[in-house]
Write a protein that holds these residues in place. Structure first.
Motif, PDB file in Angstrom:
ATOM      1  N   ARG A   1      -5.104  -1.279   3.954  1.00  0.00           N
ATOM      2  CA  ARG A   1      -6.096  -2.085   3.878  1.00  0.00           C
ATOM      3  C   ARG A   1      -7.025  -1.768   2.157  1.00  0.00           C
ATOM      4  NH1 ARG A   1      -7.524  -1.518  10.078  1.00  0.00           N
ATOM      5  NH2 ARG A   1      -6.173  -3.077  10.876  1.00  0.00           N
ATOM      6  N   ASP A   2      -6.931  -0.298   2.174  1.00  0.00           N
ATOM      7  CA  ASP A   2      -7.274  -0.085   0.687  1.00  0.00           C
ATOM      8  C   ASP A   2      -6.940  -1.148  -0.408  1.00  0.00           C
ATOM      9  OD1 ASP A   2      -8.951   1.914  -1.222  1.00  0.00           O
ATOM     10  OD2 ASP A   2      -6.757   1.665  -1.896  1.00  0.00           O
ATOM     11  N   ARG A   3      -5.473  -1.069  -0.381  1.00  0.00           N
ATOM     12  CA  ARG A   3      -4.720  -1.844  -1.463  1.00  0.00           C
ATOM     13  C   ARG A   3      -4.942  -3.256  -1.508  1.00  0.00           C
ATOM     14  NH1 ARG A   3      -4.101   2.706  -1.483  1.00  0.00           N
ATOM     15  NH2 ARG A   3      -2.644   4.148  -2.748  1.00  0.00           N
ATOM     16  N   LEU A   4      -5.036  -3.648  -0.347  1.00  0.00           N
ATOM     17  CA  LEU A   4      -5.302  -5.210  -0.144  1.00  0.00           C
ATOM     18  C   LEU A   4      -6.757  -5.605  -0.522  1.00  0.00           C
ATOM     19  CD1 LEU A   4      -3.798  -5.863   3.804  1.00  0.00           C
ATOM     20  CD2 LEU A   4      -2.866  -6.404   1.377  1.00  0.00           C
ATOM     21  N   SER A   5      -7.693  -4.723  -0.267  1.00  0.00           N
ATOM     22  CA  SER A   5      -8.979  -5.180  -0.561  1.00  0.00           C
ATOM     23  C   SER A   5      -9.141  -4.863  -2.159  1.00  0.00           C
ATOM     24  CB  SER A   5      -9.921  -4.472   0.286  1.00  0.00           C
ATOM     25  OG  SER A   5      -9.843  -2.914  -0.037  1.00  0.00           O
ATOM     26  N   MET A   6      -8.754  -3.754  -2.496  1.00  0.00           N
ATOM     27  CA  MET A   6      -9.137  -3.457  -3.987  1.00  0.00           C
ATOM     28  C   MET A   6      -8.294  -4.282  -4.925  1.00  0.00           C
ATOM     29  SD  MET A   6     -11.452  -1.363  -4.009  1.00  0.00           S
ATOM     30  CE  MET A   6     -11.460  -1.424  -5.768  1.00  0.00           C
ATOM     31  N   ALA A   7      -7.141  -4.904  -4.411  1.00  0.00           N
ATOM     32  CA  ALA A   7      -6.336  -5.796  -5.437  1.00  0.00           C
ATOM     33  C   ALA A   7      -7.099  -7.012  -6.046  1.00  0.00           C
ATOM     34  CB  ALA A   7      -5.044  -6.144  -4.596  1.00  0.00           C
ATOM     35  N   VAL A   8      -8.117  -7.461  -5.135  1.00  0.00           N
ATOM     36  CA  VAL A   8      -8.917  -8.374  -5.567  1.00  0.00           C
ATOM     37  C   VAL A   8     -10.227  -8.069  -5.849  1.00  0.00           C
ATOM     38  CG1 VAL A   8      -7.422 -10.458  -4.393  1.00  0.00           C
ATOM     39  CG2 VAL A   8      -9.213  -9.077  -3.202  1.00  0.00           C
TER      40      VAL A   8
ATOM     41  N   CYS B   1       3.962  -6.168  -2.674  1.00  0.00           N
ATOM     42  CA  CYS B   1       4.843  -4.956  -2.665  1.00  0.00           C
ATOM     43  C   CYS B   1       4.307  -4.000  -3.757  1.00  0.00           C
ATOM     44  CB  CYS B   1       6.179  -5.279  -2.861  1.00  0.00           C
ATOM     45  SG  CYS B   1       7.183  -5.601  -1.199  1.00  0.00           S
ATOM     46  N   VAL B   2       3.828  -4.542  -5.026  1.00  0.00           N
ATOM     47  CA  VAL B   2       3.375  -3.779  -6.235  1.00  0.00           C
ATOM     48  C   VAL B   2       2.150  -3.665  -5.790  1.00  0.00           C
ATOM     49  CG1 VAL B   2       2.535  -3.996  -8.507  1.00  0.00           C
ATOM     50  CG2 VAL B   2       4.676  -5.143  -7.835  1.00  0.00           C
ATOM     51  N   ARG B   3       1.277  -4.216  -5.044  1.00  0.00           N
ATOM     52  CA  ARG B   3      -0.145  -3.616  -4.592  1.00  0.00           C
ATOM     53  C   ARG B   3      -0.060  -2.611  -3.606  1.00  0.00           C
ATOM     54  NH1 ARG B   3      -2.883  -9.665  -3.580  1.00  0.00           N
ATOM     55  NH2 ARG B   3      -3.437 -10.084  -5.872  1.00  0.00           N
ATOM     56  N   GLN B   4       0.912  -2.592  -2.724  1.00  0.00           N
ATOM     57  CA  GLN B   4       0.958  -1.630  -1.813  1.00  0.00           C
ATOM     58  C   GLN B   4       1.618  -0.180  -2.462  1.00  0.00           C
ATOM     59  OE1 GLN B   4      -0.338  -1.162   1.255  1.00  0.00           O
ATOM     60  NE2 GLN B   4      -1.196  -3.159   1.002  1.00  0.00           N
ATOM     61  N   GLU B   5       2.291  -0.423  -3.304  1.00  0.00           N
ATOM     62  CA  GLU B   5       2.924   0.755  -4.141  1.00  0.00           C
ATOM     63  C   GLU B   5       4.018   1.487  -3.288  1.00  0.00           C
ATOM     64  OE1 GLU B   5      -0.063   2.729  -7.125  1.00  0.00           O
ATOM     65  OE2 GLU B   5      -0.835   3.116  -5.101  1.00  0.00           O
ATOM     66  N   GLU B   6       3.912   1.468  -2.106  1.00  0.00           N
ATOM     67  CA  GLU B   6       4.841   2.145  -1.194  1.00  0.00           C
ATOM     68  C   GLU B   6       5.230   1.132  -0.033  1.00  0.00           C
ATOM     69  OE1 GLU B   6       4.260   6.603  -0.566  1.00  0.00           O
ATOM     70  OE2 GLU B   6       2.359   5.700  -0.569  1.00  0.00           O
ATOM     71  N   PRO B   7       6.414   1.135   0.636  1.00  0.00           N
ATOM     72  CA  PRO B   7       6.819   0.363   1.580  1.00  0.00           C
ATOM     73  C   PRO B   7       5.766   0.217   2.734  1.00  0.00           C
ATOM     74  CG  PRO B   7       8.706   1.355   0.959  1.00  0.00           C
ATOM     75  CD  PRO B   7       7.620   2.294   0.257  1.00  0.00           C
ATOM     76  N   HIS B   8       5.821  -1.066   3.304  1.00  0.00           N
ATOM     77  CA  HIS B   8       4.717  -1.353   4.311  1.00  0.00           C
ATOM     78  C   HIS B   8       5.289  -2.356   5.332  1.00  0.00           C
ATOM     79  CE1 HIS B   8       4.673  -4.732   1.213  1.00  0.00           C
ATOM     80  NE2 HIS B   8       3.910  -5.412   2.058  1.00  0.00           N
TER      81      HIS B   8
END
Length: 633
Positions: A484-491, A331-338
Motif C-alpha cells: 500500500r505504501d508503494r501503490l499510494s506513493m507511486a501516484v 512490479c517496478v513500483r513494488q520493488e520486490e515480488p508481490h
C-alpha cells in the motif's frame, strides 16, 4: 509524506544522494532538498500535506544548527506535543518541526510520545551521529545498506540501487517466497545486503556504521497495562471511543482526504466514523475497484455503503487487459515480488483518487488483525478451547462453523495443531493447502537457498493472540503495508490507516477471546458496537476476502500472455525454476487442473522484477532525467 535518503561516512557525496532522490521522486513532487555536512548528506522529496508553505521544506534544522531532520510520515498528535514544547519558537506549522524539537528535547524517548506513522533520520552535528527511527507498526518504510565505511538509507530500495548498492538476489528470501509463499517476515529483503529497520526500533549511525538496533515499544507490555471493563456495553463504548479518536486524528490535513473502500464491515465502520468526525463529510469521497465478472464484484456492497452515507463513490473497472497492462509498472513500483491481481486493482484506485485531487486517503487496514477477523484465526480459538478443556464451548464454536462430520472434525483438529505450533501453517491457506509449487524448483537452487522456517516470538499465553501478533508483526500486515505504501506513493498520495493506532491495538489485544470470535462470528465486539452506526445488512455481513478473477483470466484471455512471460530463456537461465516441470504444471493448469493460479503469477512477477530491477538500466537512466536537488546548506 515524502521520500527520504542519505549517506553517512567519510566520503559522503551530495551527487550520490541527489541520484537517490531522483530515483524516488514519485514520493514527492512538491519540493526537494539536500543538506550536506562533513561526512553526511541528507536528502528529501516533499509531498505537501500539513503547512503547504515553504516553511515546511526539508531537510530542516534547529535554529542553532545542531540537529537536522529528514522525515517521512505523520505524527498525528503534533499539536499536543507542540504545546508541551511551549518554550520553542516554531517557524512552521508542520509535524516535522515538532518531531525535530521533540528529539532535541527528549532524545530517543520522544518516540514513546509519538502517535502516528513515520520513518526519520536526525543528524546531531555536535555528537557527529545520525539517529534513525521507524514507527511502531512499520507503516512507513526505512531501508538501509552498509557498504564498507558508508551507511546508506532511503524510503525505497530503488534509491539504494541508484546509489550504487549492488543488485544481488537474497536467495534465502527468494526460496521462502517460491517454496512457502512466505516473505516480508524479517528484516532482510529480496536484495542481498539491503535491510529494513524493524518496526518500533531506532539506531545510531556513527562513522558510517550502524550501531545496535534498539526497540522502544512492546505491544505485549501495552496489553498488560490496558484496562478492559467487565461490562460488555462499556467495552462497546471503549472500542468506539478509541476508533473515533483514531479516525479524527488521522483527518488532520491541509489537503483533501478521501477513502479507499472494499465492501466489508471495516470500510463501512470507517465511513460511519468519518461522517461523525469530519467537519464537512460531504467533501470526503470514496474510491473502489470493481471487476466486470459479477462473481467477483464488490460493487453492490460498496454501493450500499454509499447510499447509507450519501457519499459519492468512484469505481475503477479492472479488466483482464487492464491488469496485464499494469503489471510491468506495478512490479517496478513494488520493488520486490508481490501478490498479483488484488494489488494491481487496489493501485488503480489511488490513480483515480489522485486524478480527482485527493492527496490523502484512508482505508480500514488493521481491524482484522486487531479483532481476529480472518478465517485463519478460528482454529487458534478452537485450539485454546481444546487446550483449556472447555469442551462445551469448543463444540459450540465448531457447530457454529458448520463442522459437524467426522472428516470435518479431523481436519479441524489438524488446523488446531497447526495453529498451536510455531509456524505450523506458514504460507498455507485456511484449509492448510499451499498455493506454491516447490516441486518445480531446481535441485541446485533448493540445495543452497533452503533454510528452516523462521520462528517468531510468542509474547502471549494463548494461541489466538500469538497468531494475531504473528500476522500483525511478521506476515500478513507487513506485506500489506509495503504494497500500500508503494501503490499510494507511486501516484503522489498518502495512505493513512487509522485502525492501526497502537493504543487501539493494545485495547483489542486485551479483550477476552469471546469478544473476538463468538459462536462462529468474527469481530464480535465490533459487530455489536456498530449497531449504533450501521444497519444490520452492513454490520452483520460475513467476512469476505478480496477475490479476483485471476484464475479465469490466466485460463482464458491472458493464457498466451502468461506463456510468453514465463517461457523465456532469461527466466530459465536464472536457475530458480526447472523448465520441464514448470511447463508441465502450467499446461496442466490451462487444461483445468486445479484452481490455483498463484504459482504462475509468482513466476511472471519474478521474471519481470528481475528484468526491471536486476538486469536493466532502468534505474541508471533515472539518474540523469532530472536536475540535482537544490542544496539547502
Amino acid at each position: 509524506m515524502c521520500g527520504i535518503g542519505g549517506m553517512v561516512g567519510p566520503g559522503a557525496d551530495a551527487a550520490v544522494v541527489a541520484r537517490m532522490m531522483v530515483a524516488q521522486r514519485q514520493r514527492g513532487a512538491d519540493g526537494d532538498g539536500l543538506w550536506s555536512g562533513a561526512g553526511v548528506v541528507l536528502g528529501h522529496r516533499r509531498l505537501k500535506i500539513i503547512d503547504l508553505s515553504d516553511a515546511g521544506r526539508q531537510p530542516m534544522s534547529t535554529s542553532d544548527g545542531r540537529f537536522t531532520i529528514v522525515y517521512n510520515g505523520e505524527v498525528y498528535n503534533f499539536a499536543e506535543l507542540r504545546r508541551e514544547l511551549r518554550d520553542v519558537r516554531f517557524r512552521s506549522g508542520t509535524d516535522t518541526e515538532v518531531a525535530l524539537h521533540a528529539y532535541a528535547r527528549w532524545g530517543p524517548a520522544c518516540l514513546e510520545r509519538f502517535v502516528g506513522m513515520y520513518a526519520l533520520a536526525i543528524w546531531d552535528e555536535r555528537e557527529r551521529q545520525l539517529f534513525c527511527a521507524r514507527d511502531r507498526l512499520g507503516i512507513k518504510p526505512f531501508y538501509y545498506a552498509q557498504q564498507g565505511e558508508h551507511f546508506f538509507f532511503a524510503s525505497e530500495i530503488r534509491a539504494l540501487l541508484a546509489a550504487g548498492v549492488p543488485r544481488a538476489v537474497n536467495e534465502h528470501v527468494l526460496y521462502d517466497f517460491l517454496a512457502r509463499d512466505f516473505y516480508e517476515h524479517g528484516d532482510d529483503t529480496f536484495f542481498a545486503g539491503i535491510l529494513k529497520l524493524p518496526p518500533a526500533s531506532w539506531a545510531i549511525v556513527r562513522d558510517g556504521r550502524i550501531g545496535p538496533i534498539r526497540r522502544y515499544w512492546s505491544l505485549a507490555a501495552d496489553v498488560d497495562e490496558a484496562r478492559v471493563d467487565a461490562d460488555p456495553r462499556q467495552r462497546e463504548e471503549a472500542l468506539l471511543s478509541l476508533c473515533t479518536a483514531a479516525v479524527a486524528s488521522h483527518l488532520r490535513s491541509d489537503v483533501p482526504v478521501g477513502v479507499a473502500l472494499s465492501g466489508g464491515l471495516d470500510s463501512a465502520t470507517l465511513l460511519a466514523l468519518l461522517d461523525g468526525a469530519h467537519p464537512d463529510p460531504t467533501r470526503v469521497e470514496a474510491f473502489s475497484f470493481d471487476f466486470p465478472e459479477s462473481a467477483y464484484s464488490e460493487r453492490p456492497y460498496v454501493a450500499a455503503m454509499a447510499r447509507q452515507t450519501g457519499r459519492p463513490v468512484h469505481f475503477v473497472e479492472v479488466t483482464a487487459q487492464r491488469f496485464a497492462d499494469s503489471v510491468a509498472r506495478g512490479c517496478v513500483r513494488q520493488e520486490e515480488p508481490h501478490a498479483g491481481a488484488p494489488i494491481s486493482a487496489y493501485g488503480l484506485c489511488f490513480e483515480v483518487a489522485r486524478e480527482h485531487g485527493f492527496i490523502v486517503m484512508m482505508d480500514g487496514s488493521g481491524i482484522d488483525e486487531g479483532l481476529a477477523g480472518y478465517e485463519r484465526f478460528r482454529p487458534a480459538r478452537w485450539a485454546d478451547l481444546l487446550l483449556s478443556g472447555e469442551w462445551q464451548a469448543l463444540n459450540q464454536e465448531l457447530q457454529a462453523g458448520g463442522i459437524a462430520t467426522r472428516a470435518a472434525r479431523r481436519h479441524a483438529l489438524a488446523q488446531m495443531h497447526a495453529a498451536a505450533t510455531p509456524c505450523g501453517d506458514v504460507g498455507k491457506g485456511q484449509d492448510l493447502s499451499s498455493s506454491v509449487r516447490p516441486d518445480c524448483l531446481t535441485a541446485d537452487f533448493v540445495s543452497h537457498a533452503e533454510r528452516p522456517v523462521a520462528e517468531f516470538e510468542r509474547p502471549f499465553p494463548d494461541c489466538l493472540r500469538n497468531l494475531m501478533y504473528r500476522e500483525l508483526r511478521y506476515t500478513k500486515l507487513p506485506r500489506a503495508l509495503r504494497f500500500r505504501d508503494r501503490l499510494s506513493m507511486a501516484v503522489g498520495t498518502e495512505l493513512r490507516p487509522p485502525f492501526l493506532d497502537h493504543r487501539l491495538l493494545a485495547y483489542e489485544f486485551a479483550l477476552p477471546p469471546e469478544e473476538l470470535i463468538c459462536r462462529g462470528v468474527s469481530k464480535a465486539l465490533l459487530r455489536r458496537a456498530a449497531a449504533r452506526l450501521l444497519p444490520d445488512a452492513l454490520r452483520l455481513t460475513a467476512k469476505r476476502s478480496v477475490q479476483t478473477p485471476q484464475r479465469e483470466w490466466f485460463r482464458g484471455p491472458l493464457q498466451q500472455w502468461v506463456r510468453e512471460r514465463i517461457d523465456t530463456p532469461s527466466f530459465w537461465k536464472r536457475g530458480w525454476v526447472d523448465r520441464t516441470t514448470a511447463i508441465h504444471a502450467m499446461e496442466a493448469f490451462f487444461r483445468g487442473g486445479g484452481d490455483n493460479s498463484f504459482f504462475l503469477w509468482q513466476w511472471i512477477n519474478l521474471e519481470i522484477w528481475a528484468q526491471q530491477l536486476l538486469d536493466s538500466a532502468v534505474l541508471d537512466r533515472a539518474r540523469g532525467d532530472e536536475p540535482a536537488a537544490a542544496m539547502v546548506r
